[in-house]
Motif scaffolding. Structure first.
Motif, PDB file in Angstrom:
ATOM      1  N   THR A   4     -29.883 -26.611   4.510  1.00 40.11           N
ATOM      2  CA  THR A   4     -28.917 -27.515   3.881  1.00 40.11           C
ATOM      3  C   THR A   4     -29.168 -27.622   2.382  1.00 40.11           C
ATOM      4  O   THR A   4     -28.221 -27.632   1.580  1.00 40.11           O
ATOM      5  CB  THR A   4     -29.001 -28.909   4.523  1.00 40.11           C
ATOM      6  OG1 THR A   4     -28.681 -28.797   5.916  1.00 40.11           O
ATOM      7  CG2 THR A   4     -28.023 -29.867   3.859  1.00 40.11           C
ATOM      8  N   ASP A   5     -30.427 -27.675   1.974  1.00 37.81           N
ATOM      9  CA  ASP A   5     -30.769 -27.748   0.556  1.00 37.81           C
ATOM     10  C   ASP A   5     -30.362 -26.466  -0.172  1.00 37.81           C
ATOM     11  O   ASP A   5     -29.893 -26.513  -1.317  1.00 37.81           O
ATOM     12  CB  ASP A   5     -32.263 -27.987   0.388  1.00 37.81           C
ATOM     13  CG  ASP A   5     -32.719 -29.268   1.068  1.00 37.81           C
ATOM     14  OD1 ASP A   5     -32.157 -30.326   0.763  1.00 37.81           O
ATOM     15  OD2 ASP A   5     -33.623 -29.198   1.902  1.00 37.81           O
ATOM     16  N   ALA A  30     -27.879 -24.499   0.725  1.00 38.49           N
ATOM     17  CA  ALA A  30     -26.412 -24.523   0.624  1.00 38.49           C
ATOM     18  C   ALA A  30     -25.968 -25.404  -0.549  1.00 38.49           C
ATOM     19  O   ALA A  30     -25.032 -25.047  -1.277  1.00 38.49           O
ATOM     20  CB  ALA A  30     -25.811 -25.020   1.933  1.00 38.49           C
ATOM     21  N   ARG A  31     -26.638 -26.528  -0.731  1.00 38.93           N
ATOM     22  CA  ARG A  31     -26.295 -27.406  -1.852  1.00 38.93           C
ATOM     23  C   ARG A  31     -26.571 -26.709  -3.188  1.00 38.93           C
ATOM     24  O   ARG A  31     -25.798 -26.840  -4.149  1.00 38.93           O
ATOM     25  CB  ARG A  31     -27.098 -28.703  -1.762  1.00 38.93           C
ATOM     26  CG  ARG A  31     -26.679 -29.620  -0.614  1.00 38.93           C
ATOM     27  CD  ARG A  31     -27.497 -30.889  -0.633  1.00 38.93           C
ATOM     28  NE  ARG A  31     -27.159 -31.766   0.486  1.00 38.93           N
ATOM     29  CZ  ARG A  31     -28.046 -32.400   1.233  1.00 38.93           C
ATOM     30  NH1 ARG A  31     -29.348 -32.260   0.975  1.00 38.93           N
ATOM     31  NH2 ARG A  31     -27.667 -33.181   2.219  1.00 38.93           N
ATOM     32  N   ALA A  32     -27.686 -25.977  -3.261  1.00 39.31           N
ATOM     33  CA  ALA A  32     -28.001 -25.260  -4.493  1.00 39.31           C
ATOM     34  C   ALA A  32     -26.958 -24.179  -4.772  1.00 39.31           C
ATOM     35  O   ALA A  32     -26.548 -23.982  -5.925  1.00 39.31           O
ATOM     36  CB  ALA A  32     -29.396 -24.648  -4.397  1.00 39.31           C
ATOM     37  N   ALA A  57     -23.875 -24.259  -3.823  1.00 38.09           N
ATOM     38  CA  ALA A  57     -22.673 -24.967  -4.270  1.00 38.09           C
ATOM     39  C   ALA A  57     -22.768 -25.318  -5.755  1.00 38.09           C
ATOM     40  O   ALA A  57     -21.776 -25.210  -6.498  1.00 38.09           O
ATOM     41  CB  ALA A  57     -22.479 -26.230  -3.433  1.00 38.09           C
ATOM     42  N   ARG A  58     -23.958 -25.728  -6.206  1.00 43.65           N
ATOM     43  CA  ARG A  58     -24.152 -26.010  -7.632  1.00 43.65           C
ATOM     44  C   ARG A  58     -23.917 -24.761  -8.479  1.00 43.65           C
ATOM     45  O   ARG A  58     -23.303 -24.821  -9.552  1.00 43.65           O
ATOM     46  CB  ARG A  58     -25.570 -26.533  -7.867  1.00 43.65           C
ATOM     47  CG  ARG A  58     -25.812 -27.958  -7.373  1.00 43.65           C
ATOM     48  CD  ARG A  58     -27.301 -28.262  -7.266  1.00 43.65           C
ATOM     49  NE  ARG A  58     -28.033 -28.050  -8.520  1.00 43.65           N
ATOM     50  CZ  ARG A  58     -29.369 -27.972  -8.586  1.00 43.65           C
ATOM     51  NH1 ARG A  58     -30.107 -28.085  -7.474  1.00 43.65           N
ATOM     52  NH2 ARG A  58     -29.961 -27.785  -9.742  1.00 43.65           N
ATOM     53  N   ASP A 109     -20.203 -24.088  -8.642  1.00 45.45           N
ATOM     54  CA  ASP A 109     -19.525 -25.040  -9.531  1.00 45.45           C
ATOM     55  C   ASP A 109     -19.792 -24.743 -11.008  1.00 45.45           C
ATOM     56  O   ASP A 109     -18.935 -24.989 -11.862  1.00 45.45           O
ATOM     57  CB  ASP A 109     -19.970 -26.470  -9.210  1.00 45.45           C
ATOM     58  CG  ASP A 109     -19.454 -26.953  -7.859  1.00 45.45           C
ATOM     59  OD1 ASP A 109     -18.512 -26.335  -7.330  1.00 45.45           O
ATOM     60  OD2 ASP A 109     -20.003 -27.941  -7.337  1.00 45.45           O
ATOM     61  N   TRP A 132     -25.601 -16.480  -0.186  1.00 50.08           N
ATOM     62  CA  TRP A 132     -25.221 -17.092   1.090  1.00 50.08           C
ATOM     63  C   TRP A 132     -24.445 -16.055   1.904  1.00 50.08           C
ATOM     64  O   TRP A 132     -23.482 -15.469   1.407  1.00 50.08           O
ATOM     65  CB  TRP A 132     -24.360 -18.325   0.854  1.00 50.08           C
ATOM     66  CG  TRP A 132     -24.041 -19.128   2.076  1.00 50.08           C
ATOM     67  CD1 TRP A 132     -22.883 -19.128   2.788  1.00 50.08           C
ATOM     68  CD2 TRP A 132     -24.905 -20.070   2.727  1.00 50.08           C
ATOM     69  NE1 TRP A 132     -22.960 -20.006   3.838  1.00 50.08           N
ATOM     70  CE2 TRP A 132     -24.196 -20.604   3.827  1.00 50.08           C
ATOM     71  CE3 TRP A 132     -26.207 -20.517   2.478  1.00 50.08           C
ATOM     72  CZ2 TRP A 132     -24.739 -21.560   4.677  1.00 50.08           C
ATOM     73  CZ3 TRP A 132     -26.747 -21.470   3.329  1.00 50.08           C
ATOM     74  CH2 TRP A 132     -26.029 -21.987   4.415  1.00 50.08           C
ATOM     75  N   SER A 165     -21.979 -25.800   6.545  1.00 50.74           N
ATOM     76  CA  SER A 165     -22.256 -26.334   5.212  1.00 50.74           C
ATOM     77  C   SER A 165     -20.940 -26.487   4.465  1.00 50.74           C
ATOM     78  O   SER A 165     -19.922 -25.897   4.847  1.00 50.74           O
ATOM     79  CB  SER A 165     -23.184 -25.389   4.440  1.00 50.74           C
ATOM     80  OG  SER A 165     -22.444 -24.321   3.874  1.00 50.74           O
ATOM     81  N   PRO A 166     -20.944 -27.243   3.374  1.00 48.08           N
ATOM     82  CA  PRO A 166     -19.723 -27.414   2.577  1.00 48.08           C
ATOM     83  C   PRO A 166     -19.204 -26.103   1.974  1.00 48.08           C
ATOM     84  O   PRO A 166     -18.030 -26.012   1.618  1.00 48.08           O
ATOM     85  CB  PRO A 166     -20.154 -28.392   1.477  1.00 48.08           C
ATOM     86  CG  PRO A 166     -21.331 -29.102   2.041  1.00 48.08           C
ATOM     87  CD  PRO A 166     -22.025 -28.122   2.903  1.00 48.08           C
TER      88      PRO A 166
END
Length: 419
Positions: free
Chosen positions: A135-136, A138-140, A142-143, A146, A214, A226-227
């Motif tokens: 999950t962490d 996936a968040r990275a 996403a950053r 963005d 990913w 994940s998002p």
């Protein structure tokens, strides 16, 4: 994730020197830079499907020596290591053997813990499974999407896009650039990328060297929601995220085998620079490759010499450690049965010497042997010279003391208190 028990590390009289290491990125030897007597270390862990062969052992014993020298110099060490418990090689081995990939990873990780315990390796402060940080990651990713450092690539065998890192944007917008660590030319980068998990021929990529961040879900492969879409992490971003969470940047030393210089460590550094805006690591240190009967020791060749098998055959793990340490960590070398025979004979001599020292009163000042050990190991972890110093000290008939025996345990990781 649970690591393994910490061996006893004696505190020696006086203080050792800060170690100097060969820096892969500059090709120079320089003292490790600690801040307020604190250092951080990240060493890439195993992909758990063939643990622990002597190539692994050589790497983790080298950085265990670094940790020991730092501790002796009064440095507070924070050490992080991962285990890549979901990745293509693991999944392929699980499929070939009919074992669930999770069971294979768990059993091999446990074997690795046992091997590190046998070898007397100081465990990392943070021992992290990739599956615990999906999950962490996936968040990275996403950053990075963005901020424009990443982009999506559709794939025919998935309803979720793959996500790739854009190395040219990283070169433009950060201090990182291709070749910063590896100092390789473009042809060598392409070759190593193809050989070491990259996909330079993948259609739709902005640059052939862009690494996967990913992997969109595929049939019959593990994936996580994940998002950014269901899938699993790419290889390099895993280590970046774990290091970012566990250590304060820049990392004092980023380490691993020399086969990780490119693309793994260079791309991990690129991801770190893009995520933080700062330099990923101050110094990059790498161990040489271990061969066997004229070929590189590797899983694919099936010629692995494993620590667990040597111990099961009745060999003393301390002798295994001495056999590995007889070679400088940066050298490429070949394992022969004679290496272990010499190490077992050396261990016997050292044990006899230590037995007489055990009856002596502990000295308050370090002896000449302690000074020699400190000098050798602070000079790019020169374990062969340190071992030769102990041999020479014993051969000279110099009086032995408990502080000398403690120094061998503290600095070389060889416990001579038992026969």
């Amino acid at each position: 994730m649970r690591s393994w028990p910490r061996p006893d590390v004696p505190t020696l009289p006086g203080s050792g020197r800060l170690p100097a290491l060969h820096d892969t990125a500059t090709g120079t030897r320089r003292e490790t830079r600690v801040v307020d007597q604190a250092a951080s270390l990240y060493v890439c862990g195993i992909t758990p499907y063939d643990a622990t062969h002597l190539g692994h052992a050589a790497t983790y014993l080298a950085f265990d020596t670094l940790v020991r020298v730092w501790i002796d110099a009064g440095v507070d060490v924070t050490y992080a290591q991962n285990t890549t418990d979901v990745d293509d090689p693991l999944l392929e081995r699980a499929a070939a053997t009919g074992v669930d990939w999770r069971d294979l990873a768990a059993s091999q990780t446990e074997l690795f813990r046992d091997d590190m315990t046998h070898l007397g390796v100081i465990p990392p402060t943070h021992y992290v499974a990739v599956t615990d940080v999906v999950t962490d990651v996936a968040r990275a990713v996403a950053r990075l999407l963005d901020s424009g450092f990443a982009y999506r690539v559709p794939t025919a065998d998935s309803d979720v896009d793959d996500v790739y890192f854009d190395v040219r944007v990283a070169e433009r917008d950060t201090s990182w650039h291709l070749g910063l660590e590896s100092r390789l030319d473009a042809d060598a980068m392409m070759r190593f990328s193809a050989e070491r998990g990259g996909d330079p021929g993948r259609p739709g990529k902005h640059d052939p060297l862009d690494p996967l961040l990913w992997r969109g879900r595929r049939a019959d492969e593990p994936s996580w929601d994940s998002p950014i879409g269901a899938g699993r992490p790419g290889w390099h971003i895993e280590c970046t995220v774990i290091a970012e969470q566990a250590l304060t940047g820049p990392i004092t030393v980023n380490g691993g085998g020399s086969d990780l210089v490119f693309p793994h460590h260079e791309m991990s550094a690129a991801h770190g620079a893009a995520l933080s805006g700062e330099t990923y690591a101050d110094l990059y240190a790498h161990t040489g490759m271990v061969a066997y009967e004229g070929e590189k020791m590797s899983k694919s060749l099936g010629n692995l010499v494993k620590v667990s098998e040597l111990v099961a055959a009745g060999h003393d793990a301390r002798a295994v450690r001495l056999a590995v340490a007889a070679h400088h960590y940066r050298s490429d070398w070949e394992w022969f049965a004679a290496d272990l025979e010499r190490a077992e004979a050396r261990l016997g001599t050292w044990l006899a010497w230590a037995a007489s020292a055990a009856r002596s009163e502990r000295e308050e000042a370090p002896s000449g042997l302690v000074a020699r050990l400190r000098g050798a190991l602070s000079d790019d972890l020169d374990t062969p010279t340190a071992i030769a110093a102990v041999d020479a000290w014993i051969t000279s008939g110099a009086a032995s003391s408990s502080v000398d025996v403690d120094a061998v345990r503290a600095l070389l990781g060889v416990d001579l208190r038992r026969a």
